[in-house]
Motif scaffolding. Structure first.
Motif, PDB file in Angstrom:
ATOM      1  N   LYS A 211       0.930  -1.117  -0.030  1.00 41.25           N
ATOM      2  CA  LYS A 211       0.017   0.008   0.056  1.00 41.25           C
ATOM      3  C   LYS A 211       0.985   1.296   0.003  1.00 41.25           C
ATOM      4  CE  LYS A 211      -3.553  -2.789   2.170  1.00 41.25           C
ATOM      5  NZ  LYS A 211      -4.361  -3.070   3.548  1.00 41.25           N
ATOM      6  N   ASP A 212       1.966   1.414   0.568  1.00 45.64           N
ATOM      7  CA  ASP A 212       2.822   2.278   0.719  1.00 45.64           C
ATOM      8  C   ASP A 212       3.626   2.497  -0.499  1.00 45.64           C
ATOM      9  OD1 ASP A 212       2.128   2.798   3.374  1.00 45.64           O
ATOM     10  OD2 ASP A 212       4.021   1.700   4.344  1.00 45.64           O
ATOM     11  N   CYS A 213       3.815   1.546  -1.281  1.00 47.53           N
ATOM     12  CA  CYS A 213       4.741   1.471  -2.616  1.00 47.53           C
ATOM     13  C   CYS A 213       3.608   2.160  -3.510  1.00 47.53           C
ATOM     14  CB  CYS A 213       5.149   0.173  -2.813  1.00 47.53           C
ATOM     15  SG  CYS A 213       5.937   0.065  -4.438  1.00 47.53           S
ATOM     16  N   ALA A 214       2.254   1.711  -3.641  1.00 50.58           N
ATOM     17  CA  ALA A 214       1.307   2.073  -4.306  1.00 50.58           C
ATOM     18  C   ALA A 214       1.157   3.877  -4.252  1.00 50.58           C
ATOM     19  CB  ALA A 214      -0.087   1.490  -4.016  1.00 50.58           C
ATOM     20  N   LEU A 215       1.353   4.079  -2.841  1.00 53.28           N
ATOM     21  CA  LEU A 215       1.307   5.891  -2.824  1.00 53.28           C
ATOM     22  C   LEU A 215       2.443   6.391  -3.300  1.00 53.28           C
ATOM     23  CD1 LEU A 215       0.273   8.403  -1.485  1.00 53.28           C
ATOM     24  CD2 LEU A 215       1.552   7.256   0.737  1.00 53.28           C
ATOM     25  N   GLU A 216       3.704   5.710  -3.020  1.00 53.77           N
ATOM     26  CA  GLU A 216       4.725   6.445  -3.448  1.00 53.77           C
ATOM     27  C   GLU A 216       4.969   6.720  -5.158  1.00 53.77           C
ATOM     28  OE1 GLU A 216       9.640   5.552  -3.528  1.00 53.77           O
ATOM     29  OE2 GLU A 216       8.318   4.647  -1.851  1.00 53.77           O
ATOM     30  N   LEU A 217       4.148   5.234  -5.823  1.00 52.24           N
ATOM     31  CA  LEU A 217       4.310   5.372  -7.228  1.00 52.24           C
ATOM     32  C   LEU A 217       3.403   6.140  -7.854  1.00 52.24           C
ATOM     33  CD1 LEU A 217       4.665   1.474  -7.875  1.00 52.24           C
ATOM     34  CD2 LEU A 217       6.558   3.444  -8.041  1.00 52.24           C
ATOM     35  N   ALA A 218       2.380   6.680  -7.195  1.00 53.08           N
ATOM     36  CA  ALA A 218       1.175   7.522  -7.492  1.00 53.08           C
ATOM     37  C   ALA A 218       1.943   8.744  -7.511  1.00 53.08           C
ATOM     38  CB  ALA A 218      -0.016   7.222  -6.870  1.00 53.08           C
ATOM     39  N   GLU A 219       2.510   9.072  -6.377  1.00 49.76           N
ATOM     40  CA  GLU A 219       3.012  10.585  -6.405  1.00 49.76           C
ATOM     41  C   GLU A 219       4.078  10.738  -7.216  1.00 49.76           C
ATOM     42  OE1 GLU A 219       2.062  11.479  -1.668  1.00 49.76           O
ATOM     43  OE2 GLU A 219       3.860  10.374  -2.234  1.00 49.76           O
ATOM     44  N   GLN A 220       4.854   9.630  -7.511  1.00 53.43           N
ATOM     45  CA  GLN A 220       5.908   9.731  -8.643  1.00 53.43           C
ATOM     46  C   GLN A 220       5.408  10.005  -9.917  1.00 53.43           C
ATOM     47  OE1 GLN A 220       8.543   6.352  -8.423  1.00 53.43           O
ATOM     48  NE2 GLN A 220       9.172   6.640  -6.300  1.00 53.43           N
ATOM     49  N   SER A 221       4.403   9.530 -10.179  1.00 53.00           N
ATOM     50  CA  SER A 221       3.681   9.657 -11.612  1.00 53.00           C
ATOM     51  C   SER A 221       3.283  11.204 -11.740  1.00 53.00           C
ATOM     52  CB  SER A 221       2.540   8.672 -11.677  1.00 53.00           C
ATOM     53  OG  SER A 221       1.494   8.972 -11.028  1.00 53.00           O
ATOM     54  N   GLY A 222       3.026  11.873 -10.807  1.00 52.40           N
ATOM     55  CA  GLY A 222       2.653  13.230 -10.791  1.00 52.40           C
ATOM     56  C   GLY A 222       1.291  13.592 -10.104  1.00 52.40           C
ATOM     57  N   VAL A 223       0.565  12.546  -9.546  1.00 51.34           N
ATOM     58  CA  VAL A 223      -0.597  12.519  -9.133  1.00 51.34           C
ATOM     59  C   VAL A 223      -0.860  12.937  -7.679  1.00 51.34           C
ATOM     60  CG1 VAL A 223      -2.822  11.030  -8.215  1.00 51.34           C
ATOM     61  CG2 VAL A 223      -1.380  10.485 -10.472  1.00 51.34           C
ATOM     62  N   GLU A 224      -1.291  14.138  -7.282  1.00 52.01           N
ATOM     63  CA  GLU A 224      -1.437  14.365  -5.882  1.00 52.01           C
ATOM     64  C   GLU A 224      -2.556  13.589  -5.129  1.00 52.01           C
ATOM     65  OE1 GLU A 224      -2.865  18.269  -3.145  1.00 52.01           O
ATOM     66  OE2 GLU A 224      -3.575  18.199  -5.338  1.00 52.01           O
ATOM     67  N   VAL A 225      -1.969  13.139  -4.055  1.00 54.44           N
ATOM     68  CA  VAL A 225      -2.717  12.026  -3.385  1.00 54.44           C
ATOM     69  C   VAL A 225      -3.134  12.676  -1.858  1.00 54.44           C
ATOM     70  CG1 VAL A 225      -2.675   9.795  -2.255  1.00 54.44           C
ATOM     71  CG2 VAL A 225      -1.665  10.084  -4.493  1.00 54.44           C
ATOM     72  N   LEU A 226      -4.535  12.592  -1.805  1.00 55.33           N
ATOM     73  CA  LEU A 226      -5.068  13.111  -0.341  1.00 55.33           C
ATOM     74  C   LEU A 226      -5.532  11.958   0.334  1.00 55.33           C
ATOM     75  CD1 LEU A 226      -6.958  16.199  -1.820  1.00 55.33           C
ATOM     76  CD2 LEU A 226      -4.772  16.150  -0.967  1.00 55.33           C
ATOM     77  N   LEU A 227      -5.013  11.800   1.359  1.00 53.39           N
ATOM     78  CA  LEU A 227      -5.485  10.391   2.271  1.00 53.39           C
ATOM     79  C   LEU A 227      -6.191  10.892   3.589  1.00 53.39           C
ATOM     80  CD1 LEU A 227      -1.873   8.423   2.600  1.00 53.39           C
ATOM     81  CD2 LEU A 227      -3.986   7.885   1.134  1.00 53.39           C
ATOM     82  N   ASN A 228      -6.968  10.167   3.837  1.00 53.50           N
ATOM     83  CA  ASN A 228      -7.972  10.550   4.789  1.00 53.50           C
ATOM     84  C   ASN A 228      -8.986  11.551   4.509  1.00 53.50           C
ATOM     85  OD1 ASN A 228      -7.134   8.816   7.167  1.00 53.50           O
ATOM     86  ND2 ASN A 228      -5.345  10.047   7.188  1.00 53.50           N
ATOM     87  N   HIS A 229      -9.204  11.630   3.173  1.00 55.20           N
ATOM     88  CA  HIS A 229     -10.250  12.489   2.491  1.00 55.20           C
ATOM     89  C   HIS A 229     -11.300  11.951   2.128  1.00 55.20           C
ATOM     90  CE1 HIS A 229      -7.006  15.503   3.022  1.00 55.20           C
ATOM     91  NE2 HIS A 229      -7.734  16.567   2.261  1.00 55.20           N
ATOM     92  N   ARG A 230     -12.646  12.189   3.033  1.00 51.79           N
ATOM     93  CA  ARG A 230     -13.712  11.384   2.398  1.00 51.79           C
ATOM     94  C   ARG A 230     -14.794  12.595   1.779  1.00 51.79           C
ATOM     95  NH1 ARG A 230     -16.323   6.810   3.677  1.00 51.79           N
ATOM     96  NH2 ARG A 230     -14.842   6.486   5.411  1.00 51.79           N
ATOM     97  N   LEU A 231     -15.267  12.076   0.546  1.00 56.28           N
ATOM     98  CA  LEU A 231     -16.046  13.256  -0.107  1.00 56.28           C
ATOM     99  C   LEU A 231     -17.304  13.559   0.705  1.00 56.28           C
ATOM    100  CD1 LEU A 231     -16.148  14.921  -2.770  1.00 56.28           C
ATOM    101  CD2 LEU A 231     -17.490  13.176  -3.896  1.00 56.28           C
ATOM    102  N   ALA A 232     -17.646  14.888   1.014  1.00 61.41           N
ATOM    103  CA  ALA A 232     -18.787  15.343   1.650  1.00 61.41           C
ATOM    104  C   ALA A 232     -19.616  15.843   0.630  1.00 61.41           C
ATOM    105  CB  ALA A 232     -18.696  16.347   2.593  1.00 61.41           C
ATOM    106  N   SER A 233     -19.428  16.818  -0.420  1.00 63.69           N
ATOM    107  CA  SER A 233     -20.368  17.086  -1.310  1.00 63.69           C
ATOM    108  C   SER A 233     -19.489  17.684  -2.588  1.00 63.69           C
ATOM    109  CB  SER A 233     -20.860  18.270  -0.574  1.00 63.69           C
ATOM    110  OG  SER A 233     -19.985  19.645  -0.238  1.00 63.69           O
ATOM    111  N   SER A 234     -20.321  17.588  -3.728  1.00 65.46           N
ATOM    112  CA  SER A 234     -19.744  17.999  -4.914  1.00 65.46           C
ATOM    113  C   SER A 234     -20.876  19.053  -5.588  1.00 65.46           C
ATOM    114  CB  SER A 234     -19.109  17.114  -5.723  1.00 65.46           C
ATOM    115  OG  SER A 234     -18.795  17.448  -7.112  1.00 65.46           O
TER     116      SER A 234
END
Length: 405
Positions: A211-234
């Motif tokens: 799971k930690d490796c998936a986070l690191e690779l996602a961020e390396q790819s240029g994706v901003e990752v927000l953990l502990n962020h549950r969508l409330a409204s859009s």
């Protein structure tokens, strides 16, 4: 079909096989059963009917790239009439939905899409391979290639022209891959991945290092990752130029403006309502024996099989598992045929318990975890997915383009 297969002096009887689902498990079952029944030493005459809601084979694991590339989307859906290996007189495709299976009479009710008519189809063997019903945009909802290209094309136009960030909600495998493929396809697009838990892949029985490796690779790819962020409204709002934006708020109070909000939380439901209730667990997954046959209490259970994502079995749902399970069903159906034709005691192939394993495409890098441990990097991407999220690997594994010398 070659002459020896049609020779009634050799063939003792004709078997009718009905397959519900024309993706990985269903096509694997069809291809492997045809291969066994074409054997020169004992050819067996069979008719296979494949029923699917789509009018073509769709490479589901390629969806994250199809949602970001119109060019790839063209490749990911192949009309069944262009699946060369299954263009033979004893294979029929029906675009439709199986609404009921009467195991006792071995008859299925099929609702045909084009004619809007209902028909009854008798069979000797039945294989359920309809998978999970996944929501948009995890999987396209269109049932024809033309409608699919329109649906996916409009989505690509929106996300690729985004000026504000594209927000992908859900940090499971699909969300990670969708975010990373969009960023890889068009690096200038800002991509944010929001996940409600403190680690990506939180729903999967995987070690934290994966799971930690998936986070690191996602961020390396240029994706901003927000953990502990549950969508409330859009909330949709109009931009100054008239375009549509979204005011997004999370339950932790964080706010952002997004040009698109992509929900990558599938809430997948097994497509199993046509099967007897006695064959299903409380969540609708199909209970199967290790031979892929339905439970013994179901009428004619020995003639009914289920494979792929719709079955209740250990392990993470994967394309490779569905392919193997389809093959097991084919091998065991062939054994039953031999038993009936030659009075030969069947030697059934059985599926073992499947430990947690995963292959994940994260931009230019792949991540794999299984009995050999964890590996990651461009070389893993090449082995597991190549450049087309595994399309060629699966296509050639099943030899869907035809058998070459």
């Amino acid at each position: 079909m070659t002459g020896h297969i049609m020779d009634t002096a050799i063939v003792a009887c004709q078997y009718r096989v009905l397959i519900a689902g024309g993706c990985y498990g269903g096509l694997s079952a069809a291809v492997n059963l045809l291969e066994k029944c074409d054997a020169l030493d004992l050819p067996i005459s069979i008719d296979i009917t494949i029923v699917d809601e789509r009018d073509g084979y769709y490479h589901i694991i390629g969806s994250p790239l199809a949602m970001a590339s119109k060019e790839y989307a063209q490749k990911a859906w192949v009309d069944y009439k262009d699946v060369k290996r299954l263009q033979r007189p004893n294979v029929t495709f029906i675009q439709g939905t199986i609404t009921n299976v009467d195991c006792e009479s071995r008859t299925a009710t099929i609702s045909e899409h084009k004619t809007q008519k209902t028909r009854e189809e008798s069979y000797d063997f039945f294989i359920a391979a309809t998978g999970l019903r996944r929501t948009w945009p995890v999987v396209p909802q269109a049932c024809t290639r033309e409608a699919y290209l329109t649906e996916v094309g409009a989505h690509c136009d929106r996300v690729l022209s985004s000026t504000a960030p594209v927000l992908v909600v859900g940090g499971g495998a699909v969300g990670i891959e969708m975010a990373a493929e969009l960023k890889l396809t068009k690096p200038s697009v800002q991509v944010t991945l929001a996940h409600s838990r403190d680690k990506l892949l939180s729903a999967e029985p995987l070690p934290d290092m994966v799971k930690d490796c998936a986070l690191e690779l996602a961020e390396q790819s240029g994706v901003e990752v927000l953990l502990n962020h549950r969508l409330a409204s859009s909330i949709p709002i109009k931009n100054s130029d008239g375009s549509l934006l979204y005011e997004v708020e999370f339950t932790n109070g964080h706010k952002m403006v997004a040009s698109e909000v992509i929900t990558a939380i599938s809430n997948s439901i097994p497509s199993s309502s046509f099967l007897p209730r006695d064959a299903l667990d409380s969540d609708g997954y199909v209970n199967v024996r290790p031979t892929m046959q339905l439970p013994a209490g179901v009428p004619n259970a020995e003639s009914h099989f289920a494979v792929g994502d719709m079955i209740h079995w250990s392990g993470i749902k994967r394309c490779g598992g569905a392919l193997y399970e389809g093959k097991i069903a084919a091998l065991n159906i062939h054994q039953i045929m031999l038993q009936q034709l030659q009075k030969k005691e069947p030697e059934f192939t059985q599926l073992s318990e499947i430990p947690p394993m995963i292959g994940l495409a994260v931009g230019k890098n792949g991540l794999s975890y299984g009995s050999e441990g964890m590996n990651y990097g461009p070389q893993v991407m090449q082995i597991f997915f190549e450049e087309d999220l595994g399309f060629r690997i699966v296509w050639d594994h099943l030899r869907l383009g035809g058998i070459t010398a």
